[in-house]
Design an enzyme around this catalytic site. Structure first.
Site, short mmCIF file in Angstrom:
data_model
loop_
_atom_site.label_atom_id
_atom_site.label_comp_id
_atom_site.label_asym_id
_atom_site.label_seq_id
_atom_site.Cartn_x
_atom_site.Cartn_y
_atom_site.Cartn_z
NE ARG A 122 -3.39 -2.35 2.92
CZ ARG A 122 -3.04 -3.46 3.53
NH1 ARG A 122 -1.81 -3.58 4.03
NH2 ARG A 122 -3.88 -4.46 3.65
NE ARG A 145 -2.84 -4.09 -0.86
CZ ARG A 145 -2.31 -4.91 0.05
NH1 ARG A 145 -1.00 -5.09 0.07
NH2 ARG A 145 -3.07 -5.57 0.89
CE LYS A 191 -6.13 -1.40 5.24
NZ LYS A 191 -7.47 -1.69 4.68
CG HIS A 217 -5.47 -9.83 2.09
ND1 HIS A 217 -5.77 -10.25 0.81
CD2 HIS A 217 -5.45 -8.47 2.04
CE1 HIS A 217 -5.92 -9.20 0.03
NE2 HIS A 217 -5.73 -8.12 0.75
CE1 TYR A 267 -6.54 -8.26 -6.07
CE2 TYR A 267 -6.37 -9.37 -3.95
CZ TYR A 267 -6.35 -8.21 -4.70
OH TYR A 267 -6.16 -6.99 -4.09
CG HIS A 281 -5.13 0.17 -3.14
ND1 HIS A 281 -4.29 0.03 -2.05
CD2 HIS A 281 -6.07 -0.80 -3.00
CE1 HIS A 281 -4.71 -0.96 -1.28
NE2 HIS A 281 -5.78 -1.48 -1.83
#
Length: 309
Positions: A165, A258, A187, A281, A290, A255
């Site tokens: 990111r 990514r 995150k 994730h 995806y 983004h």
């Protein structure tokens, strides 16, 4: 974070503070999520105070009914809140009430009868391999200052070549480059290890060679023209310039690089679990989207190329 001084009594405010501490220190939610959860709970308590005609107490929460929650959700829907935001609101409320139950304060079934709003299906917008490469390489044609062009290329290379990111790329320090594997803080303060491939390493080395500033080991790697920490907004503006120059769709953002990283890895036979780790994730379901992107691209190519398409 939550300002419910006029909507709640002292005991409820104390429990809110305890809940927020747990979210931050134990669950390690991202700051933006903490702020959003706090705001959502505050709005609910303000609504409940008006709905019941007085400050919200623990007894008020114990007597909560599904109809009360539905009325609040309907009000937020009437205020044009979208389904994703409503789902987050419900998640925040459930998190708070689950906390109260774990602490032995109270329990309620009111939230268990509320269905999560149906979310619109939205797939990540990935670029083609050629578009991703052009986005990075064309950066040097959009900037007269060689070191700034090299800087922007390095940041975009990290987004596409390492799946970072923008915030993760801009948080890197000189010390993070001492090995062939990047230690990335994502995150919620969670860390992951991402290989630093040769092409990305070369772009970073070029930037460091041209940069008029000399970041120390523990200092942010990417700098603005005055030497301060680089703002993500500048990278977003750079990609907006590139969209115009290359004729890319509005979905072409930093983004999206990514997303392209994950989609192209999967298309080349990459392992879904490995891609999950590289992206950081928490859930495999976040990465599985995806597979749909790759399938859609395959079917699109089939329709365009096959005689019976």
């Amino acid at each position: 974070m939550v300002d419910s001084a006029f909507a709640t009594d002292e005991l409820v405010r104390a429990r809110i503070s305890d809940w927020q501490r747990e979210l931050g220190s134990v669950r390690r939610l991202a700051d933006n999520t903490l702020e959003a959860y706090g705001r959502d709970l505050d709005q609910f308590l303000q609504f409940l105070a008006g709905h019941t005609g007085g400050p919200v107490s623990l007894n008020t929460l114990k007597d909560l009914r599904g109809a009360d929650v539905r009325a609040f959700m309907a009000q937020r829907r009437n205020e044009s809140l979208g389904s994703r935001s409503l789902a987050r609101v419900l998640s925040a409320l459930k998190s708070f009430f689950r906390f109260l139950e774990r602490e032995g304060v109270m329990s309620t079934e009111a939230l268990n009868v509320i269905r999560t709003p149906k979310l619109p299906k939205s797939l990540p917008k990935a670029l083609t391999v050629l578009e991703a490469r052009d986005t990075i390489s064309t950066t040097q044609d959009m900037e007269e200052r060689p070191w700034v062009a090299a800087r922007d290329m390095a940041v975009l290379s990290l987004c596409y070549g390492a799946g970072l990111r923008i915030a993760e790329a801009l948080a890197l320090t000189r010390a993070d480059l001492e090995t062939e594997v990047l230690r990335v803080t994502g995150k919620g303060g969670k860390t992951r290890m991402v290989p630093l491939i040769a092409a990305v390493r070369r772009s970073i080395d070029l930037y460091l060679k041209l940069c008029p500033f000399a970041p120390q080991p523990g200092e942010p790697l990417f700098r603005g023209v005055k030497g301060g920490v680089l703002s993500p907004r500048l990278i977003q503006l750079r990609v907006a310039q590139l969209r115009g120059a290359l004729g890319l769709p509005p979905s072409a953002t930093p983004h999206a690089l990514r997303h392209s990283f994950a989609t192209h890895l999967l298309g080349k036979g990459g392992d879904l679990r490995a891609i999950q780790e590289l992206l950081g994730h928490a859930s495999l379901s976040s990465t599985q989207i995806y597979t749909a992107v790759d399938t859609d691209r395959l079917l699109d190519s089939y329709r365009k190329a096959h005689p019976r398409g």
